[in-house]
Design a protein around this motif. Structure first.
Motif, PDB file in Angstrom:
ATOM      1  N   LEU A  48       0.854  -1.179   0.000  1.00  0.00           N
ATOM      2  CA  LEU A  48       0.000   0.000   0.000  1.00  0.00           C
ATOM      3  C   LEU A  48       0.891   1.231   0.000  1.00  0.00           C
ATOM      4  N   PHE A  49       0.404   2.303  -0.607  1.00  0.00           N
ATOM      5  CA  PHE A  49       1.130   3.562  -0.552  1.00  0.00           C
ATOM      6  C   PHE A  49       0.654   4.368   0.656  1.00  0.00           C
ATOM      7  N   VAL A  50       1.600   4.937   1.387  1.00  0.00           N
ATOM      8  CA  VAL A  50       1.281   5.831   2.495  1.00  0.00           C
ATOM      9  C   VAL A  50       1.992   7.155   2.263  1.00  0.00           C
ATOM     10  N   LYS A  51       1.373   8.231   2.727  1.00  0.00           N
ATOM     11  CA  LYS A  51       1.961   9.554   2.529  1.00  0.00           C
ATOM     12  C   LYS A  51       2.841   9.908   3.717  1.00  0.00           C
ATOM     13  N   VAL A  52       4.132  10.034   3.472  1.00  0.00           N
ATOM     14  CA  VAL A  52       5.111  10.387   4.494  1.00  0.00           C
ATOM     15  C   VAL A  52       5.680  11.754   4.121  1.00  0.00           C
TER      16      VAL A  52
ATOM     17  N   SER B 200       5.931  14.811   2.280  1.00  0.00           N
ATOM     18  CA  SER B 200       5.366  15.268   1.004  1.00  0.00           C
ATOM     19  C   SER B 200       5.440  14.217  -0.094  1.00  0.00           C
ATOM     20  N   LYS B 201       5.805  12.978   0.235  1.00  0.00           N
ATOM     21  CA  LYS B 201       5.932  11.969  -0.812  1.00  0.00           C
ATOM     22  C   LYS B 201       5.153  10.712  -0.472  1.00  0.00           C
ATOM     23  N   MET B 202       4.784   9.948  -1.511  1.00  0.00           N
ATOM     24  CA  MET B 202       4.099   8.676  -1.343  1.00  0.00           C
ATOM     25  C   MET B 202       5.132   7.567  -1.282  1.00  0.00           C
ATOM     26  N   VAL B 203       5.034   6.722  -0.279  1.00  0.00           N
ATOM     27  CA  VAL B 203       6.002   5.647  -0.062  1.00  0.00           C
ATOM     28  C   VAL B 203       5.275   4.308  -0.107  1.00  0.00           C
ATOM     29  N   ARG B 204       5.803   3.369  -0.886  1.00  0.00           N
ATOM     30  CA  ARG B 204       5.225   2.031  -0.946  1.00  0.00           C
ATOM     31  C   ARG B 204       5.689   1.231   0.264  1.00  0.00           C
ATOM     32  N   VAL B 205       4.749   0.665   1.004  1.00  0.00           N
ATOM     33  CA  VAL B 205       5.059  -0.132   2.192  1.00  0.00           C
ATOM     34  C   VAL B 205       4.454  -1.520   2.017  1.00  0.00           C
ATOM     35  N   ASN B 206       5.284  -2.545   2.205  1.00  0.00           N
ATOM     36  CA  ASN B 206       4.792  -3.929   2.195  1.00  0.00           C
ATOM     37  C   ASN B 206       4.284  -4.242   3.597  1.00  0.00           C
TER      38      ASN B 206
ATOM     39  N   TYR C 159      -1.515  11.092  14.270  1.00  0.00           N
ATOM     40  CA  TYR C 159      -0.591  10.375  13.410  1.00  0.00           C
ATOM     41  C   TYR C 159      -0.516   8.919  13.851  1.00  0.00           C
ATOM     42  N   VAL C 160       0.080   8.091  13.007  1.00  0.00           N
ATOM     43  CA  VAL C 160       0.398   6.727  13.403  1.00  0.00           C
ATOM     44  C   VAL C 160       1.858   6.463  13.071  1.00  0.00           C
ATOM     45  N   ASN C 161       2.445   5.551  13.830  1.00  0.00           N
ATOM     46  CA  ASN C 161       3.820   5.121  13.621  1.00  0.00           C
ATOM     47  C   ASN C 161       3.774   3.691  13.085  1.00  0.00           C
ATOM     48  N   ILE C 162       4.130   3.519  11.800  1.00  0.00           N
ATOM     49  CA  ILE C 162       4.144   2.198  11.172  1.00  0.00           C
ATOM     50  C   ILE C 162       5.561   1.640  11.300  1.00  0.00           C
ATOM     51  N   VAL C 163       5.699   0.524  12.019  1.00  0.00           N
ATOM     52  CA  VAL C 163       7.017   0.011  12.384  1.00  0.00           C
ATOM     53  C   VAL C 163       7.321  -1.281  11.629  1.00  0.00           C
ATOM     54  N   THR C 164       8.425  -1.298  10.905  1.00  0.00           N
ATOM     55  CA  THR C 164       8.938  -2.498  10.252  1.00  0.00           C
ATOM     56  C   THR C 164      10.266  -2.863  10.911  1.00  0.00           C
ATOM     57  N   PRO C 165      10.843  -4.035  10.607  1.00  0.00           N
ATOM     58  CA  PRO C 165      12.128  -4.386  11.220  1.00  0.00           C
ATOM     59  C   PRO C 165      13.249  -3.414  10.892  1.00  0.00           C
TER      60      PRO C 165
ATOM     61  N   GLN D  42      12.702   0.089   9.528  1.00  0.00           N
ATOM     62  CA  GLN D  42      12.448   1.527   9.613  1.00  0.00           C
ATOM     63  C   GLN D  42      11.045   1.800  10.143  1.00  0.00           C
ATOM     64  N   LYS D  43      10.782   3.094  10.361  1.00  0.00           N
ATOM     65  CA  LYS D  43       9.483   3.538  10.850  1.00  0.00           C
ATOM     66  C   LYS D  43       8.954   4.612   9.905  1.00  0.00           C
ATOM     67  N   PHE D  44       7.628   4.653   9.778  1.00  0.00           N
ATOM     68  CA  PHE D  44       6.985   5.656   8.934  1.00  0.00           C
ATOM     69  C   PHE D  44       5.960   6.410   9.776  1.00  0.00           C
ATOM     70  N   ILE D  45       6.110   7.706   9.875  1.00  0.00           N
ATOM     71  CA  ILE D  45       5.148   8.545  10.579  1.00  0.00           C
ATOM     72  C   ILE D  45       4.151   9.060   9.544  1.00  0.00           C
ATOM     73  N   VAL D  46       2.879   8.673   9.698  1.00  0.00           N
ATOM     74  CA  VAL D  46       1.870   8.952   8.687  1.00  0.00           C
ATOM     75  C   VAL D  46       0.717   9.721   9.319  1.00  0.00           C
ATOM     76  N   TYR D  47       0.256  10.756   8.606  1.00  0.00           N
ATOM     77  CA  TYR D  47      -0.844  11.575   9.110  1.00  0.00           C
ATOM     78  C   TYR D  47      -2.171  10.861   8.833  1.00  0.00           C
ATOM     79  N   THR D  48      -2.634  10.091   9.796  1.00  0.00           N
ATOM     80  CA  THR D  48      -3.930   9.427   9.754  1.00  0.00           C
ATOM     81  C   THR D  48      -4.235   8.942  11.165  1.00  0.00           C
ATOM     82  N   THR D  49      -5.448   8.486  11.389  1.00  0.00           N
ATOM     83  CA  THR D  49      -5.795   7.939  12.700  1.00  0.00           C
ATOM     84  C   THR D  49      -5.634   6.429  12.674  1.00  0.00           C
ATOM     85  N   LEU D  50      -5.482   5.839  13.853  1.00  0.00           N
ATOM     86  CA  LEU D  50      -5.371   4.386  13.942  1.00  0.00           C
ATOM     87  C   LEU D  50      -6.648   3.726  13.441  1.00  0.00           C
ATOM     88  N   LYS D  51      -7.794   4.315  13.772  1.00  0.00           N
ATOM     89  CA  LYS D  51      -9.068   3.764  13.313  1.00  0.00           C
ATOM     90  C   LYS D  51      -9.157   3.788  11.794  1.00  0.00           C
TER      91      LYS D  51
END
Length: 240
Positions: free
Chosen positions: A139-143, A145-151, A164-170, A172-181
């Motif tokens: 899925l693409f997430v907006k980090v 000013s750019k769109m980043v593909r995240v598996n 915001y939410v913190n999406i954590v992979t082994p 790196q982390k992605f801080i994304v402007y959205t709610t957890l819900k």
């Protein structure tokens, strides 16, 4: 050989795609249409193709709106000058997203993705009807000013941080402007993501052990399991 169609309101873009298709032995062009209304009419007349190259911004009916009304769309490769529709497009399970102008090499990469998705699985006769493809884990997430593909198969957990939410992979982390819900709703297609706390979504694929209502994940990560979520979470584990 895969049959394909083009829907794009700009003639120069259609001509470019027609040329790329002509250069690709695996593709046969059967329709080149100038707007979404013509595309809708084409498919409602019971015409079918294997691959659809689809623009987004078109008069009267956008490419994404066309996809929303087609009951059984083919493999779709988006071709657009806009980057900011990527999240919406991948929610509609498109195969790839090409941003104009793109080179023939990038076009070929998208076609290869279609071919890979259509390969029969081991032990399945090639002539057998293909099973419904599993949704892509990308899925693409907006980090910023750019769109980043995240598996999302690789994501360990998601943590709420106010708006915001913190999406954590082994790695790196992605801080994304959205709610957890909001993210939980978008991840509904992935049954391995489970809400285990008011502030955490957990990917059960990465659980190594559970102790004292804490999930121990690969790489030394820990996620608490909230009291109000424990019953549902542990019942779901019995099905794994």
């Amino acid at each position: 050989m895969l049959t394909c169609a083009i829907i794009d309101d700009e003639e120069i873009n259609r001509l470019t795609l027609e040329h790329y298709i002509e250069l690709t032995p695996d593709l046969e062009l059967v329709a080149s249409l100038s707007d979404g209304i013509a595309g809708l009419k084409y498919f409602r007349e019971d015409n079918r193709v294997d691959v659809l190259f689809l623009d987004i911004e078109m008069p009267h009916l956008s490419g994404l709106d066309l996809l929303r009304v087609l009951p059984d769309p083919p493999e779709v490769i988006i071709t657009t000058a806009r980057q900011d529709f990527a999240v919406d497009a991948f929610e509609l399970r498109v195969t790839d997203y090409l941003v104009k102008p793109f080179e023939f090499s990038r076009f070929t990469q998208a076609v290869q993705r279609v071919l890979e998705r259509r390969k029969p699985t081991a032990g399945t006769p090639a002539a057998a009807a293909p099973a419904e493809a599993a949704p892509s884990a990308d899925l693409f997430v907006k980090v910023n000013s750019k769109m980043v593909r995240v598996n999302f198969d690789e994501v360990l957990y998601v943590e709420a941080l106010s708006d915001y939410v913190n999406i954590v992979t082994p790695k790196q982390k992605f801080i994304v402007y959205t709610t957890l819900k909001g993210l939980e709703t978008r991840l509904a297609q992935f049954p391995n993501f489970v809400r285990v706390h008011r502030s955490y979504l957990l990917n059960t694929l990465h659980i190594e052990s559970i102790e004292d209502n804490t999930a121990n994940l690969k790489g030394g990560h820990f996620v608490p399991i909230g009291k109000s979520y424990q019953d549902g979470f542990f019942k779901s584990l019995a099905k794994i």
